[in-house]
Design an enzyme around this catalytic site. Structure first.
Site, mmCIF file in Angstrom:
data_model
loop_
_atom_site.group_PDB
_atom_site.id
_atom_site.type_symbol
_atom_site.label_atom_id
_atom_site.label_comp_id
_atom_site.label_asym_id
_atom_site.label_seq_id
_atom_site.Cartn_x
_atom_site.Cartn_y
_atom_site.Cartn_z
ATOM 1 N N ASP A 186 -13.131 -0.699 13.816
ATOM 2 C CA ASP A 186 -13.141 -1.133 15.208
ATOM 3 C C ASP A 186 -14.446 -1.892 15.460
ATOM 4 O O ASP A 186 -15.231 -2.133 14.519
ATOM 5 C CB ASP A 186 -12.896 0.038 16.175
ATOM 6 C CG ASP A 186 -14.043 1.044 16.233
ATOM 7 O OD1 ASP A 186 -15.072 0.826 15.559
ATOM 8 O OD2 ASP A 186 -13.917 2.041 16.956
ATOM 9 N N CYS B 89 -14.748 3.691 11.940
ATOM 10 C CA CYS B 89 -15.021 3.591 13.380
ATOM 11 C C CYS B 89 -16.352 4.291 13.622
ATOM 12 O O CYS B 89 -17.108 4.515 12.667
ATOM 13 C CB CYS B 89 -13.868 4.156 14.221
ATOM 14 S SG CYS B 89 -13.536 5.912 14.022
ATOM 15 N N THR C 180 -17.203 7.401 14.449
ATOM 16 C CA THR C 180 -17.286 8.694 13.751
ATOM 17 C C THR C 180 -16.355 8.793 12.554
ATOM 18 O O THR C 180 -16.491 9.720 11.750
ATOM 19 C CB THR C 180 -16.879 9.828 14.709
ATOM 20 O OG1 THR C 180 -15.541 9.551 15.159
ATOM 21 C CG2 THR C 180 -17.818 9.926 15.894
ATOM 22 N N HIS D 114 -7.732 16.383 -5.665
ATOM 23 C CA HIS D 114 -6.818 17.435 -5.192
ATOM 24 C C HIS D 114 -5.796 16.969 -4.162
ATOM 25 O O HIS D 114 -4.691 17.495 -4.129
ATOM 26 C CB HIS D 114 -7.623 18.583 -4.573
ATOM 27 C CG HIS D 114 -8.406 19.369 -5.585
ATOM 28 N ND1 HIS D 114 -9.066 20.530 -5.275
ATOM 29 C CD2 HIS D 114 -8.622 19.154 -6.905
ATOM 30 C CE1 HIS D 114 -9.673 21.005 -6.364
ATOM 31 N NE2 HIS D 114 -9.422 20.181 -7.365
ATOM 32 N N HIS E 115 -1.740 20.722 -7.828
ATOM 33 C CA HIS E 115 -1.954 20.105 -6.515
ATOM 34 C C HIS E 115 -0.703 19.394 -6.007
ATOM 35 O O HIS E 115 -0.535 19.195 -4.813
ATOM 36 C CB HIS E 115 -3.131 19.128 -6.567
ATOM 37 C CG HIS E 115 -4.380 19.802 -7.034
ATOM 38 N ND1 HIS E 115 -4.997 20.778 -6.298
ATOM 39 C CD2 HIS E 115 -5.080 19.678 -8.194
ATOM 40 C CE1 HIS E 115 -6.049 21.222 -6.971
ATOM 41 N NE2 HIS E 115 -6.119 20.573 -8.126
#
Ligand code: RB5
Length: 152
Positions: free
Chosen positions: A8, A65, A67, A98, A133
Protein backbone atom coordinates in the site's frame (compact mmCIF):
# COMPACT_ATOMS: atom_id res chain seq x y z
CA UNK A 1 10.11 -19.04 -9.85
CA UNK A 2 7.89 -16.03 -10.49
CA UNK A 3 6.77 -13.62 -7.75
CA UNK A 4 4.08 -10.93 -7.56
CA UNK A 5 4.79 -8.09 -5.15
CA UNK A 6 2.56 -5.26 -3.93
CA UNK A 7 2.31 -2.75 -1.13
CA UNK A 8 0.00 0.00 0.00
CA UNK A 9 1.05 3.68 0.03
CA UNK A 10 2.79 3.32 3.42
CA UNK A 11 5.28 0.75 2.23
CA UNK A 12 6.63 1.95 -1.12
CA UNK A 13 10.26 2.30 0.08
CA UNK A 14 10.34 -1.24 1.41
CA UNK A 15 8.77 -2.56 -1.79
CA UNK A 16 11.58 -0.92 -3.78
CA UNK A 17 14.19 -2.43 -1.44
CA UNK A 18 12.71 -5.91 -1.83
CA UNK A 19 12.62 -5.53 -5.59
CA UNK A 20 16.38 -4.95 -5.42
CA UNK A 21 16.73 -8.17 -3.45
CA UNK A 22 14.64 -10.07 -6.01
CA UNK A 23 16.86 -8.70 -8.78
CA UNK A 24 19.97 -9.80 -6.89
CA UNK A 25 18.49 -13.27 -6.43
CA UNK A 26 17.66 -13.40 -10.14
CA UNK A 27 13.97 -13.92 -9.45
CA UNK A 28 11.41 -12.78 -12.00
CA UNK A 29 8.72 -10.56 -10.48
CA UNK A 30 5.73 -8.36 -11.28
CA UNK A 31 5.04 -5.21 -9.28
CA UNK A 32 1.27 -4.89 -8.94
CA UNK A 33 1.37 -1.51 -7.17
CA UNK A 34 0.87 0.76 -5.43
CA UNK A 35 2.86 3.08 -7.65
CA UNK A 36 2.52 6.39 -5.77
CA UNK A 37 2.07 7.57 -2.20
CA UNK A 38 -1.54 8.49 -2.83
CA UNK A 39 -3.66 6.76 -0.14
CA UNK A 40 -4.95 3.34 -1.20
CA UNK A 41 -6.61 0.39 0.54
CA UNK A 42 -4.42 -2.60 1.34
CA UNK A 43 -7.14 -5.22 0.63
CA UNK A 44 -7.14 -4.26 -3.07
CA UNK A 45 -3.45 -5.11 -3.33
CA UNK A 46 -3.57 -8.22 -1.13
CA UNK A 47 -6.37 -9.59 -3.32
CA UNK A 48 -4.60 -8.77 -6.59
CA UNK A 49 -1.47 -10.66 -5.56
CA UNK A 50 -3.35 -13.54 -3.94
CA UNK A 51 -5.52 -14.06 -7.02
CA UNK A 52 -2.39 -14.28 -9.18
CA UNK A 53 -0.97 -16.91 -6.84
CA UNK A 54 -4.07 -19.13 -6.75
CA UNK A 55 -4.57 -18.78 -10.50
CA UNK A 56 -0.99 -19.95 -11.05
CA UNK A 57 0.11 -16.76 -12.84
CA UNK A 58 2.93 -16.56 -10.26
CA UNK A 59 4.35 -19.04 -7.77
CA UNK A 60 4.55 -16.78 -4.73
CA UNK A 61 3.39 -13.40 -3.47
CA UNK A 62 4.95 -10.73 -1.29
CA UNK A 63 2.76 -8.09 0.39
CA UNK A 64 3.82 -5.08 2.42
CA UNK A 65 1.79 -2.58 4.40
CA UNK A 66 2.45 -0.61 7.58
CA UNK A 67 2.30 -3.62 9.87
CA UNK A 68 1.82 -6.46 7.38
CA UNK A 69 -1.27 -7.43 9.37
CA UNK A 70 -3.98 -6.03 7.09
CA UNK A 71 -2.32 -7.63 4.08
CA UNK A 72 -2.05 -11.02 5.81
CA UNK A 73 -5.62 -10.98 7.09
CA UNK A 74 -6.90 -10.23 3.58
CA UNK A 75 -4.66 -12.68 1.74
CA UNK A 76 -5.72 -15.51 4.03
CA UNK A 77 -9.36 -14.99 2.98
CA UNK A 78 -8.47 -16.20 -0.50
CA UNK A 79 -8.98 -19.94 -0.87
CA UNK A 80 -5.64 -21.64 -1.38
CA UNK A 81 -3.57 -18.84 0.11
CA UNK A 82 -1.35 -19.58 3.07
CA UNK A 83 -0.01 -16.17 3.95
CA UNK A 84 2.64 -15.82 6.66
CA UNK A 85 3.33 -12.58 8.47
CA UNK A 86 7.01 -13.08 9.31
CA UNK A 87 9.23 -10.52 10.96
CA UNK A 88 12.18 -12.78 11.68
CA UNK A 89 14.19 -15.23 9.60
CA UNK A 90 13.33 -18.20 11.83
CA UNK A 91 9.61 -17.78 11.14
CA UNK A 92 10.30 -17.15 7.45
CA UNK A 93 12.21 -20.43 7.23
CA UNK A 94 9.73 -22.52 9.20
CA UNK A 95 6.64 -21.18 7.51
CA UNK A 96 8.09 -22.53 4.27
CA UNK A 97 9.26 -25.84 5.79
CA UNK A 98 6.04 -26.56 7.68
CA UNK A 99 3.21 -24.44 6.22
CA UNK A 100 4.27 -24.25 2.57
CA UNK A 101 3.29 -20.58 2.75
CA UNK A 102 2.74 -19.12 -0.68
CA UNK A 103 2.44 -15.47 0.35
CA UNK A 104 4.72 -13.50 2.67
CA UNK A 105 3.49 -10.38 4.47
CA UNK A 106 5.84 -7.76 5.92
CA UNK A 107 5.42 -4.53 7.87
CA UNK A 108 7.31 -1.49 6.66
CA UNK A 109 6.84 0.18 10.06
CA UNK A 110 8.08 -2.89 11.94
CA UNK A 111 11.20 -3.92 10.04
CA UNK A 112 14.45 -2.39 8.86
CA UNK A 113 15.15 -2.86 5.18
CA UNK A 114 18.17 -5.11 5.75
CA UNK A 115 16.20 -7.59 7.85
CA UNK A 116 13.28 -7.45 5.41
CA UNK A 117 15.62 -8.46 2.59
CA UNK A 118 17.04 -11.34 4.64
CA UNK A 119 13.53 -12.56 5.45
CA UNK A 120 12.55 -12.49 1.78
CA UNK A 121 15.73 -14.35 0.78
CA UNK A 122 15.25 -17.13 3.37
CA UNK A 123 11.55 -17.42 2.56
CA UNK A 124 12.19 -17.74 -1.18
CA UNK A 125 15.07 -20.17 -0.82
CA UNK A 126 13.52 -22.59 1.67
CA UNK A 127 11.69 -25.61 0.26
CA UNK A 128 8.56 -27.10 1.82
CA UNK A 129 9.37 -30.22 3.84
CA UNK A 130 6.14 -32.11 3.11
CA UNK A 131 5.69 -35.37 5.03
CA UNK A 132 3.68 -35.00 8.23
CA UNK A 133 2.97 -31.37 7.45
CA UNK A 134 0.90 -32.24 4.38
CA UNK A 135 -1.88 -33.78 6.48
CA UNK A 136 -2.26 -30.48 8.32
CA UNK A 137 -2.30 -28.42 5.15
CA UNK A 138 -4.87 -30.82 3.69
CA UNK A 139 -7.10 -30.13 6.69
CA UNK A 140 -6.97 -26.40 5.97
CA UNK A 141 -7.79 -27.04 2.30
CA UNK A 142 -10.62 -29.38 3.27
CA UNK A 143 -12.12 -26.70 5.53
CA UNK A 144 -11.80 -24.13 2.76
CA UNK A 145 -13.81 -26.38 0.43
CA UNK A 146 -16.81 -26.43 2.74
CA UNK A 147 -18.70 -23.40 3.91
CA UNK A 148 -19.50 -25.01 7.27
CA UNK A 149 -17.56 -24.75 10.45
CA UNK A 150 -16.13 -27.71 12.35
CA UNK A 151 -17.95 -26.34 15.39
CA UNK A 152 -21.68 -26.97 14.95
C1 RB5 B 1 -2.56 2.14 6.46
O1 RB5 B 1 -2.68 3.29 7.19
C2 RB5 B 1 -2.31 0.95 7.41
O2 RB5 B 1 -3.47 0.70 8.12
C3 RB5 B 1 -1.83 -0.26 6.65
O3 RB5 B 1 -0.63 0.04 6.01
C4 RB5 B 1 -1.56 -1.52 7.43
O4 RB5 B 1 -0.69 -1.30 8.50
C5 RB5 B 1 -2.75 -2.30 7.81
O5 RB5 B 1 -2.68 -3.37 8.40
Amino acid sequence: MKVAIASDHTALPMKEEIKLELKELGIEFTDLGAYSDERVDYPDYALKVSEQVVQGVVDRGILICGTGIGMSITANKVRGIRCALAHDTFSAKFTRLHNDSNVLALGQRVLGHGLAREIVKVWLETEYEGGRHQRRIDKIAEYEKSSCSYVN
